[in-house]
Scaffold this active site. Sequence first.
Site, PDB file in Angstrom:
ATOM      1  N   ALA A  36      32.054  60.011  59.025  1.00 32.74           N
ATOM      2  CA  ALA A  36      31.432  60.263  60.328  1.00 32.74           C
ATOM      3  C   ALA A  36      29.922  60.140  60.240  1.00 32.74           C
ATOM      4  CB  ALA A  36      31.815  61.653  60.831  1.00 32.74           C
ATOM      5  N   ASP A  39      29.072  56.503  60.061  1.00 31.70           N
ATOM      6  CA  ASP A  39      29.192  55.911  61.395  1.00 31.70           C
ATOM      7  C   ASP A  39      27.986  56.252  62.270  1.00 31.70           C
ATOM      8  OD1 ASP A  39      31.565  54.950  60.535  1.00 31.70           O
ATOM      9  OD2 ASP A  39      32.809  56.415  61.612  1.00 31.70           O
ATOM     10  N   LYS A 123      41.630  37.767  33.546  1.00 29.95           N
ATOM     11  CA  LYS A 123      41.666  36.532  34.333  1.00 29.95           C
ATOM     12  C   LYS A 123      42.221  36.895  35.703  1.00 29.95           C
ATOM     13  CE  LYS A 123      42.629  31.635  34.234  1.00 29.95           C
ATOM     14  NZ  LYS A 123      42.933  31.530  35.654  1.00 29.95           N
ATOM     15  N   ARG A 144      34.915  26.777  45.236  1.00 27.04           N
ATOM     16  CA  ARG A 144      34.749  25.898  44.087  1.00 27.04           C
ATOM     17  C   ARG A 144      34.974  24.435  44.469  1.00 27.04           C
ATOM     18  NH1 ARG A 144      38.440  24.157  40.180  1.00 27.04           N
ATOM     19  NH2 ARG A 144      37.455  23.603  38.219  1.00 27.04           N
ATOM     20  N   GLU A 180      35.371  35.969  41.337  1.00 28.12           N
ATOM     21  CA  GLU A 180      36.658  35.745  41.971  1.00 28.12           C
ATOM     22  C   GLU A 180      36.814  36.659  43.179  1.00 28.12           C
ATOM     23  OE1 GLU A 180      38.205  33.436  40.243  1.00 28.12           O
ATOM     24  OE2 GLU A 180      40.367  33.555  40.638  1.00 28.12           O
ATOM     25  N   LYS A 297      35.594  34.835  25.751  1.00 28.92           N
ATOM     26  CA  LYS A 297      34.357  34.043  25.793  1.00 28.92           C
ATOM     27  C   LYS A 297      33.540  34.358  24.559  1.00 28.92           C
ATOM     28  CE  LYS A 297      34.274  34.064  30.830  1.00 28.92           C
ATOM     29  NZ  LYS A 297      33.700  34.615  32.061  1.00 28.92           N
ATOM     30  N   CYS A 418      85.078  47.087  55.345  1.00 27.61           N
ATOM     31  CA  CYS A 418      86.172  47.766  56.041  1.00 27.61           C
ATOM     32  C   CYS A 418      86.605  47.031  57.310  1.00 27.61           C
ATOM     33  CB  CYS A 418      85.788  49.206  56.365  1.00 27.61           C
ATOM     34  SG  CYS A 418      84.574  49.334  57.679  1.00 27.61           S
TER      35      CYS A 418
HETATM   36  S1  IVH Z   1      34.939  31.813  33.684  1.00 25.33           S
HETATM   37  C1  IVH Z   1      32.753  28.034  32.766  1.00 25.33           C
HETATM   38  N1  IVH Z   1      36.103  34.158  33.824  1.00 25.33           N
HETATM   39  O1  IVH Z   1      39.917  30.992  36.403  1.00 25.33           O
HETATM   40  C2  IVH Z   1      33.765  29.119  32.906  1.00 25.33           C
HETATM   41  N2  IVH Z   1      36.974  32.397  35.159  1.00 25.33           N
HETATM   42  O2  IVH Z   1      40.072  27.836  35.289  1.00 25.33           O
HETATM   43  C3  IVH Z   1      34.067  29.380  34.306  1.00 25.33           C
HETATM   44  N3  IVH Z   1      38.871  33.067  36.561  1.00 25.33           N
HETATM   45  O3  IVH Z   1      38.183  28.756  38.375  1.00 25.33           O
HETATM   46  C4  IVH Z   1      35.128  30.349  34.588  1.00 25.33           C
HETATM   47  N4  IVH Z   1      38.924  35.165  35.924  1.00 25.33           N
HETATM   48  O4  IVH Z   1      38.443  31.071  39.284  1.00 25.33           O
HETATM   49  C5  IVH Z   1      36.113  32.886  34.261  1.00 25.33           C
HETATM   50  N5  IVH Z   1      37.009  36.303  33.855  1.00 25.33           N
HETATM   51  C6  IVH Z   1      37.003  35.039  34.304  1.00 25.33           C
HETATM   52  C7  IVH Z   1      37.937  34.569  35.249  1.00 25.33           C
HETATM   53  C8  IVH Z   1      37.896  33.232  35.650  1.00 25.33           C
HETATM   54  C9  IVH Z   1      39.479  34.250  36.713  1.00 25.33           C
HETATM   55  C10 IVH Z   1      39.292  31.839  37.276  1.00 25.33           C
HETATM   56  C11 IVH Z   1      38.162  31.088  37.905  1.00 25.33           C
HETATM   57  C12 IVH Z   1      38.233  29.687  37.358  1.00 25.33           C
HETATM   58  C13 IVH Z   1      39.559  29.673  36.681  1.00 25.33           C
HETATM   59  C14 IVH Z   1      39.406  28.981  35.345  1.00 25.33           C
END
Ligand code: IVH
Length: 686
Positions: A36, A39, A123, A144, A180, A297, A418
């Site tokens: 509230a 708002d 992911k 993308r 994402e 990564k 039945c």
């Molecule tokens: S990194 C250069 N990290 O998966 C690296 N991608 O094919 C770029 N995705 O199109 C992507 N979770 O939409 C990265 N933790 C994450 C991710 C992620 C989902 C998706 C993203 C990308 C596809 C990779």
Amino acid sequence: MVNTLSVSERVAQLRESLARHNHAYYVLDAPTIPDAEYDRLFAELQSLEQAHPELLSADSPTQRVGGAPIPELVPVRHAVPMLSIRTETDTTEQGVFNFDTRVRNALGLVADDGPIEYLGELKFDGLAISLRYERGLLVRAATRGDGETGEDVTHNVRTIRQIPLKLGGHPPGLIEIRGEIYMRRDRFEALNQAQRERGEKIFVNPRNAAAGAVRQLDPRISARRPLSFFAYGIGDYAGFDLPETQAGLLDAMGAFGVPVCEHRVVAEGPQGLVAFHAHIAGLRNTLPYDIDGVVYKVNRVSLQRTLGFVSREPRWAVAHKYPAQEELTELIDIEIQVGRTGALTPVARLRPVFVGGVTVTNATLHNEDEIRRKGLLIGDQVIVRRAGDVIPEVVAPVVERRTGAERSFVMPAACPVCGSHAVRAEDEAVTRCTGGLFCPAQRKQALLHFASRRAMDIEGLGDRLVEQLVDGAIVKTPADLYRLGILALANLERMGERSAANLLAAIEKSRHTTLARFIFALGIRNVGETTARDLARHFGNLDALMTADEGALQEVRDVGPVVARSIVEFLSEAHNREVIEQLRAAGVQWDESESLAPASDRLAGLTLVLTGTLPSLSREEAKAMIESHGGKVSGSVSKKTDYVVAGSDAGSKLAKAEALGVKVVDEAGLLVLLGESPETAQNNTE
Ligand code: IVH
């Protein structure tokens, strides 16, 4: 008199404070002020902006609401291409070592060189987006597309509350934040439920729903689809002190007020990633959103640079997937199941398919409208989905795969068990068998319900046994159970004398029960465990309940006209009254003072919070059980919370409990607290 300067100051102050509360609410999941109050501040800002249109600006929280539709999506060229990542094909832990080996070889490392530092992330299963911030302000959001050119979806992305219109902290002159956009599973279910109620299209999965929302031309539609966001990288930037590691980059984005997922790990060498992979696999079903795997990564940005790319995929990252939650299979047939209240439920018989970690052979289709809405034909190739702990679902046919041999489903006009007429009330989606307890299927379900743990609790009376007792005409009504003898039982299939004796003992034991359990056991439509308990408390004895009219019934807490009508209808059926009399005559009894007292005071003085979906108890049932043992159920977690009871898809409350060090238990743990051992807590099936 207010001069312009102070108005503009106030406007700036309001915007800053609304953005802060917005971040706390949508990103941190920890509201700082009551709705509230929010708002009120919002309304004040709106009216100031209306009176002083010269002060309007795109980063104002008032500018999130969807504006006018646009004629088409405009292409946007990415300054830095949006690449994808390679998927490791080996889904076992070997996949981690394959990646590590590739990275080490590419860097020319030998065994003695020491481990590489990695970052493990989730992911996310949504759609990739690039958010361009100039001087801290969101100026453009693009999909993308093919990686080089995407589409401008700024108008829709501005409606996503988790995405800041203005970065916090000390934002650089330019930064493109990539991540994402996804839809939480609970929001997805709610969206589909709303679509269903409006008779509109049902979305196949959260990813499709999210992608559809982002690519809408009309931002007002997009604004109604509840979307979320996680950042995982950057594109173009200027005036930004690039952190040395991917982990540092995530922290920096978090500091700008952008949502970054808490589930991530820095690992020295592959072993830590193996552990992360396993840990997340265990967690996957309880996450409130879909993931299709984890991403590894190389953590050091300098090493990422050295590694570079092969065929447009970075050598320094890989996706390691989990078994799919969606698969294709054949809808072999649609059969009808008859429930306790006579509901005829169409069930899909499927060619067995391994999905979401289990083999699925059938799935409920709910009712004929649902089949029509999904456009399913018998013989179709269909997408089957099982995400989280939810029951498997047939989501959609693959229309392109049709051969012409498929046929449509027709709801039968008679009960397949039945032969009684099947009717569908005008305002209901369900078709019901009119056979009542004449129908063996309904009789079986009624007996199973009667014997179930939270009703009369007759251990050992499961599916197969009930099937034999009903099919052999040995038992017709629950009262017949109390007339069973050892001979009749011992002659049944797979039933030795010993188990017959055990069953008789369990039946015997159930004679002493509580009024609440007895009412619940009767299986009156719309009378669940909580209502049964309320009825027992209110009336105190069965005769008072049996003579109550609809008006008197509606005096009971939470009993409305529908429930009252169900109870009166049930009790006015001569055969139902007869069964009740026979049960009493058979010695079923309860202590009348008991219905008023709590079941125990085991939880006296304790506060519990329920979150997520429990495997067998509904939220209501769990609450009623806790209260009947003297405990208190609260809606939010604080330091004063004694226990958080977490089921699947538990979200922020679970996270908060963990952060505060509050004890967390699952359903089995709750039953232990209540003094019921989880062994006896299982459903009454053989
Ligand atoms: S990194 C250069 N990290 O998966 C690296 N991608 O094919 C770029 N995705 O199109 C992507 N979770 O939409 C990265 N933790 C994450 C991710 C992620 C989902 C998706 C993203 C990308 C596809 C990779």
